[in-house]
Design an enzyme around this catalytic site. Structure first.
Site, PDB file in Angstrom:
ATOM      1  N   SER A  22      39.223   1.794  13.709  1.00 40.83           N
ATOM      2  CA  SER A  22      38.865   0.375  13.688  1.00 40.83           C
ATOM      3  C   SER A  22      39.100  -0.259  15.056  1.00 40.83           C
ATOM      4  O   SER A  22      38.285  -1.052  15.539  1.00 40.83           O
ATOM      5  CB  SER A  22      39.691  -0.381  12.643  1.00 40.83           C
ATOM      6  OG  SER A  22      39.442   0.081  11.335  1.00 40.83           O
ATOM      7  N   ALA A  41      34.744  -1.188   9.350  1.00 42.89           N
ATOM      8  CA  ALA A  41      35.924  -1.204  10.227  1.00 42.89           C
ATOM      9  C   ALA A  41      36.816  -2.292   9.650  1.00 42.89           C
ATOM     10  O   ALA A  41      36.321  -3.317   9.173  1.00 42.89           O
ATOM     11  CB  ALA A  41      35.521  -1.530  11.657  1.00 42.89           C
ATOM     12  N   LYS A  42      38.119  -2.058   9.664  1.00 43.63           N
ATOM     13  CA  LYS A  42      39.033  -3.023   9.026  1.00 43.63           C
ATOM     14  C   LYS A  42      39.461  -4.071  10.049  1.00 43.63           C
ATOM     15  O   LYS A  42      40.595  -4.056  10.542  1.00 43.63           O
ATOM     16  CB  LYS A  42      40.236  -2.269   8.442  1.00 43.63           C
ATOM     17  CG  LYS A  42      40.440  -2.582   6.965  1.00 43.63           C
ATOM     18  CD  LYS A  42      41.511  -1.729   6.358  1.00 43.63           C
ATOM     19  CE  LYS A  42      42.339  -2.470   5.359  1.00 43.63           C
ATOM     20  NZ  LYS A  42      41.624  -3.096   4.249  1.00 43.63           N
ATOM     21  N   VAL A  43      38.535  -4.966  10.368  1.00 49.85           N
ATOM     22  CA  VAL A  43      38.732  -5.976  11.410  1.00 49.85           C
ATOM     23  C   VAL A  43      39.160  -7.291  10.759  1.00 49.85           C
ATOM     24  O   VAL A  43      38.536  -7.741   9.802  1.00 49.85           O
ATOM     25  CB  VAL A  43      37.423  -6.180  12.200  1.00 49.85           C
ATOM     26  CG1 VAL A  43      37.603  -7.245  13.276  1.00 49.85           C
ATOM     27  CG2 VAL A  43      36.961  -4.861  12.817  1.00 49.85           C
ATOM     28  N   TYR A  77      37.348 -10.315   7.510  1.00 48.37           N
ATOM     29  CA  TYR A  77      37.913 -10.645   6.205  1.00 48.37           C
ATOM     30  C   TYR A  77      37.668 -12.085   5.772  1.00 48.37           C
ATOM     31  O   TYR A  77      37.908 -12.428   4.614  1.00 48.37           O
ATOM     32  CB  TYR A  77      39.392 -10.243   6.136  1.00 48.37           C
ATOM     33  CG  TYR A  77      39.483  -8.787   5.702  1.00 48.37           C
ATOM     34  CD1 TYR A  77      39.646  -8.464   4.361  1.00 48.37           C
ATOM     35  CD2 TYR A  77      39.296  -7.763   6.608  1.00 48.37           C
ATOM     36  CE1 TYR A  77      39.650  -7.150   3.945  1.00 48.37           C
ATOM     37  CE2 TYR A  77      39.290  -6.433   6.203  1.00 48.37           C
ATOM     38  CZ  TYR A  77      39.473  -6.139   4.866  1.00 48.37           C
ATOM     39  OH  TYR A  77      39.449  -4.835   4.450  1.00 48.37           O
TER      40      TYR A  77
END
Ligand code: PPE
Length: 304
Positions: free
Chosen positions: A62, A156-158, A162
């Site tokens: 990420s 991608a854990k951005v 969120y």
């Protein structure tokens, strides 16, 4: 949330209350951070962190995706996570690593803003409630579409991404539901606000691929593997809104959500309205595995 004693930040353990950032932090203004969510479970051999290395691999991926240079490698992040659990005396809990641009640069170009890395851990119970875990939750398809590959990176854990999940989640809760399902721009199912989704129909188990806008969930991969081990036919597939209404069973997977049954979607009962056999099997197989009762996947457990 229940505070623990220490948070690891930029190379040292600091008291929980002292793990602070400046208001001009780049990541706060522009969402330029990446994070993970990891669970540790109590086992006969002590606290076992579920697929910790895989989570840290995803954190590094990420960071690469949005161009954050990271001074720590996966091995170091793994080591620190175990230490954070230990120093806080946790035998189970949730671990939250975060990497973000700091201060020293304003404006969109983060060049000159330092990079911060923190890892916290605390006790976290059932994400969608004990009752939801047991009897299933009520969900609604959101009017918000899942962020797409054309403008962002759903896989991608951005942190900034969120906001999309927060909008869907809060709208669902305000309307009296427990959780939201997001469709993508093409109108097909992507995932929940913080979970992957599985659909069971006529004995076949389906889940949306990352191309549909889903995160490549580690719980999703684990549950898929456990179902395949048991002989189920599991496929990545395009799932429409109608498929949700025609499903025999629906369930969410996620680190926080674990395996949560869905008993109603858009005010329609899912199957009988009670968690079905595949959901029950997935729940039990997953919980057995994370608590060290499945020899076959013992390598998924990393002991603190
Ligand atoms: N999709 C999204 C959008 C997502 O955030 C998660 C995890 C998943 C799927 C499942 O991924 P995995 O945990 O690898 O199985 N969501 C994390 C954050 C929840 C939160 O509220 O914060 C989590 O479950 O830890």
């Amino acid at each position: 949330m229940k505070a623990t004693e220490y948070i690891w930040m930029d190379g040292e353990l600091v008291p929980w209350a002292d793990a602070q950032v400046h208001v001009l932090t780049h990541g706060l203004h522009y969402g330029t951070g990446v994070f993970e969510g990891i669970r540790a479970y109590e086992t006969d051999n002590g606290a076992a962190i579920f697929r910790l290395t895989d989570h840290m691999d995803r954190l590094v991926r990420s960071a690469k995706a949005i161009g954050i240079p990271l001074d720590y490698g996966v091995d170091e992040l793994v080591k620190v996570s175990k230490e954070v659990l230990r120093v806080n005396g946790l035998i189970s809990g949730y671990i939250r690593p975060i990497v973000f641009f700091g201060t020293g640069a304003m404006g969109l170009n983060p060049a000159g803003a330092g990079v911060h890395v923190a890892i916290a851990a605390w006790e976290w119970g059932a994400y969608l409630g004990e009752e939801g875990l047991k009897n299933g939750i009520r969900v609604a398809v959101s009017s918000w579409r899942r962020i797409g590959h054309d403008a962002f990176m759903p896989n991608a854990k951005v942190t900034g991404g969120y906001v999309n999940s927060v909008l869907a989640k809060t709208a669902a809760v305000r309307a009296g539901y427990d959780e939201a399902i997001l469709l993508n721009a093409e109108g097909v199912v992507a995932e929940g606000s913080g979970e992957n989704l599985f659909v069971v129909r006529d004995g076949i188990v389906l889940t949306p691929p990352t191309s549909a806008g889903a995160l490549d969930g580690i719980t999703q991969d684990s549950v898929r593997t456990l179902l395949v081990d048991a002989g189920y036919d599991v496929r990545e597939a395009t799932i429409t809104r109608t498929d949700l209404y025609y499903a025999d069973e629906l369930f969410f997977t996620g680190t926080a959500a674990e395996v949560t049954p869905v008993r109603e979607v858009d005010d329609r009962a899912v199957g009988t309205g009670n968690p079905g056999p595949v959901t029950r099997f997935a729940q039990k197989a997953f919980m057995d595995t994370v608590t060290g009762q499945n020899e076959r996947h013992a390598d998924w457990l990393e002991y603190a």
